[in-house]
Design an enzyme around this catalytic site. Structure first.
Site, PDB file in Angstrom:
ATOM      1  N   GLY A  50       0.835  -1.155   0.209  1.00 52.29           N
ATOM      2  CA  GLY A  50      -0.016  -0.086   0.030  1.00 52.29           C
ATOM      3  C   GLY A  50       0.784   1.112  -0.108  1.00 52.29           C
ATOM      4  O   GLY A  50       2.053   1.170  -0.562  1.00 52.29           O
ATOM      5  N   GLU A  51       0.472   2.163   0.617  1.00 49.02           N
ATOM      6  CA  GLU A  51       1.126   3.519   0.987  1.00 49.02           C
ATOM      7  C   GLU A  51       1.774   3.564   2.190  1.00 49.02           C
ATOM      8  O   GLU A  51       1.067   3.583   3.088  1.00 49.02           O
ATOM      9  CB  GLU A  51       0.281   4.759   0.576  1.00 49.02           C
ATOM     10  CG  GLU A  51       1.278   5.746  -0.290  1.00 49.02           C
ATOM     11  CD  GLU A  51       2.416   6.534   0.699  1.00 49.02           C
ATOM     12  OE1 GLU A  51       3.198   6.595   0.534  1.00 49.02           O
ATOM     13  OE2 GLU A  51       1.611   6.714   2.023  1.00 49.02           O
ATOM     14  N   SER A  52       2.944   3.612   2.410  1.00 52.98           N
ATOM     15  CA  SER A  52       3.616   3.212   3.760  1.00 52.98           C
ATOM     16  C   SER A  52       3.313   4.456   4.735  1.00 52.98           C
ATOM     17  O   SER A  52       3.033   4.208   5.851  1.00 52.98           O
ATOM     18  CB  SER A  52       5.082   2.841   3.690  1.00 52.98           C
ATOM     19  OG  SER A  52       5.937   3.963   3.275  1.00 52.98           O
ATOM     20  N   CYS A  82       6.151  -5.286   0.761  1.00 55.10           N
ATOM     21  CA  CYS A  82       6.326  -3.848   0.273  1.00 55.10           C
ATOM     22  C   CYS A  82       6.104  -2.946   1.184  1.00 55.10           C
ATOM     23  O   CYS A  82       7.117  -2.796   1.981  1.00 55.10           O
ATOM     24  CB  CYS A  82       5.293  -3.834  -1.205  1.00 55.10           C
ATOM     25  SG  CYS A  82       5.728  -2.240  -2.071  1.00 55.10           S
ATOM     26  N   ARG A 111      13.052   3.628   1.237  1.00 54.76           N
ATOM     27  CA  ARG A 111      11.392   3.765   0.471  1.00 54.76           C
ATOM     28  C   ARG A 111      11.690   4.092  -0.799  1.00 54.76           C
ATOM     29  O   ARG A 111      12.361   4.932  -1.326  1.00 54.76           O
ATOM     30  CB  ARG A 111      11.041   4.732   1.280  1.00 54.76           C
ATOM     31  CG  ARG A 111       9.307   4.850   1.152  1.00 54.76           C
ATOM     32  CD  ARG A 111       8.745   5.949   2.342  1.00 54.76           C
ATOM     33  NE  ARG A 111       7.730   6.370   1.886  1.00 54.76           N
ATOM     34  CZ  ARG A 111       7.524   7.743   1.329  1.00 54.76           C
ATOM     35  NH1 ARG A 111       8.293   8.355   1.028  1.00 54.76           N
ATOM     36  NH2 ARG A 111       6.228   8.121   0.949  1.00 54.76           N
ATOM     37  N   ILE A 140       5.922  -2.909  -7.213  1.00 50.03           N
ATOM     38  CA  ILE A 140       5.262  -1.606  -7.533  1.00 50.03           C
ATOM     39  C   ILE A 140       5.905  -0.736  -6.526  1.00 50.03           C
ATOM     40  O   ILE A 140       5.597  -0.771  -5.245  1.00 50.03           O
ATOM     41  CB  ILE A 140       3.838  -1.939  -7.248  1.00 50.03           C
ATOM     42  CG1 ILE A 140       3.349  -3.240  -8.039  1.00 50.03           C
ATOM     43  CG2 ILE A 140       2.912  -0.889  -7.630  1.00 50.03           C
ATOM     44  CD1 ILE A 140       2.123  -3.766  -7.733  1.00 50.03           C
ATOM     45  N   ARG A 141       6.514   0.351  -7.008  1.00 43.32           N
ATOM     46  CA  ARG A 141       7.008   1.484  -6.090  1.00 43.32           C
ATOM     47  C   ARG A 141       7.506   0.983  -4.890  1.00 43.32           C
ATOM     48  O   ARG A 141       7.316   1.375  -3.831  1.00 43.32           O
ATOM     49  CB  ARG A 141       5.859   2.485  -5.692  1.00 43.32           C
ATOM     50  CG  ARG A 141       6.460   3.735  -5.498  1.00 43.32           C
ATOM     51  CD  ARG A 141       5.348   4.940  -5.465  1.00 43.32           C
ATOM     52  NE  ARG A 141       4.366   4.397  -4.373  1.00 43.32           N
ATOM     53  CZ  ARG A 141       3.180   5.115  -4.067  1.00 43.32           C
ATOM     54  NH1 ARG A 141       3.120   6.266  -4.532  1.00 43.32           N
ATOM     55  NH2 ARG A 141       2.445   4.759  -3.378  1.00 43.32           N
ATOM     56  N   HIS A 181       5.100  -8.317  -4.304  1.00 45.43           N
ATOM     57  CA  HIS A 181       3.780  -8.570  -3.694  1.00 45.43           C
ATOM     58  C   HIS A 181       3.467 -10.008  -4.492  1.00 45.43           C
ATOM     59  O   HIS A 181       2.969 -10.157  -5.374  1.00 45.43           O
ATOM     60  CB  HIS A 181       2.813  -7.613  -4.636  1.00 45.43           C
ATOM     61  CG  HIS A 181       3.036  -6.196  -4.033  1.00 45.43           C
ATOM     62  ND1 HIS A 181       2.038  -5.725  -3.351  1.00 45.43           N
ATOM     63  CD2 HIS A 181       3.794  -5.220  -4.425  1.00 45.43           C
ATOM     64  CE1 HIS A 181       2.238  -4.344  -3.078  1.00 45.43           C
ATOM     65  NE2 HIS A 181       3.429  -4.167  -3.722  1.00 45.43           N
ATOM     66  N   GLU A 183       1.251 -12.091  -3.361  1.00 50.12           N
ATOM     67  CA  GLU A 183      -0.089 -12.077  -3.477  1.00 50.12           C
ATOM     68  C   GLU A 183      -0.960 -11.800  -4.633  1.00 50.12           C
ATOM     69  O   GLU A 183      -2.018 -12.131  -4.935  1.00 50.12           O
ATOM     70  CB  GLU A 183      -0.877 -11.004  -2.087  1.00 50.12           C
ATOM     71  CG  GLU A 183      -1.117  -9.563  -2.485  1.00 50.12           C
ATOM     72  CD  GLU A 183       0.194  -9.028  -2.352  1.00 50.12           C
ATOM     73  OE1 GLU A 183       1.244  -9.396  -2.027  1.00 50.12           O
ATOM     74  OE2 GLU A 183       0.258  -7.695  -2.564  1.00 50.12           O
TER      75      GLU A 183
END
Length: 204
Positions: A50-52, A82, A111, A140-141, A181, A183
């Site tokens: 997600g967005e940490s 991630c 990051r 992803i990022r 990821h 998943e």
């Protein structure tokens, strides 16, 4: 430890449903974790991608940071993917202002190290403990692990291209983290490794 553990997925932000689905595919009960009380009802926890920065702010807002640190310090098995890897790092590089990690793994994580979302990529990564065939990892990022201390085992690194050698999977005791990821791939081997860790851990 029960042979049928209950594994929580932190459901503040990110791809919670995907992790729960993989756990169910493995015959494990997966449940969403949103409150402190939820932590007392699980045997292990997944911190999703997600967005940490958002995840850490939401964890602070809902008073989850200290309970999460307490459970990790008490030996609860935790797997971070991630953004989850960033949350499990003891030290961060390029973090947002005021961003906090939960900590637990004695490592330094950079990051957004692999670039922006438009620079997302897939690459085969061999992971110790899941078999010889490399996993097709989706980044992803994504962060990477800049360095690890003694006691942290490197399970996998990028082997090709300009990022070859970058550490993307680590383990320290009951804590597991990957930059990518699994998943999203349909390959359940990393989750199976974590489930086995939970089953083998005398956490209470």
């Amino acid at each position: 430890m029960s042979t049928h553990p209950v594994i929580g997925v932190l459901a503040l932000q990110g791809d919670t449903a995907e992790h729960v689905r993989v756990l169910e595919d493995l015959g494990v009960t997966g449940t969403e974790v949103r409150r402190r009380a939820d932590l007392d009802a699980i045997d292990g926890l997944i911190l999703p991608g997600g967005e940490s920065t958002t995840m850490s702010k939401l964890a602070a807002r809902y008073e989850l940071l200290e309970p999460l640190r307490k459970h990790i310090g008490g030996g609860m098995p935790v797997y971070g993917t991630c953004a989850g890897m960033i949350l499990l790092a003891d030290r961060l590089l390029d973090e947002a202002e005021g961003q906090q990690s939960i900590g637990g793994i004695d490592m330094t994580v950079r990051r957004n190290a692999f670039g922006r979302q438009t620079e997302s990529f897939e690459a085969p990564v061999a992971i110790d403990g899941i078999g010889e065939e490399p996993l097709e990892a989706i980044f992803i990022r994504a962060p990477w692990v800049e360095s690890v201390a003694d006691g942290v085992t490197v399970l996998g690194s990028v082997t090709r291209g300009g990022h070859a050698g970058r550490i993307v999977a680590v383990r320290q005791g009951p804590l597991l983290a990957t930059s990518f990821h699994p998943e999203l791939t349909g390959d359940t081997r990393v989750h199976r490794l974590f489930v086995d860790m939970v089953k083998g851990q005398a956490y209470s």
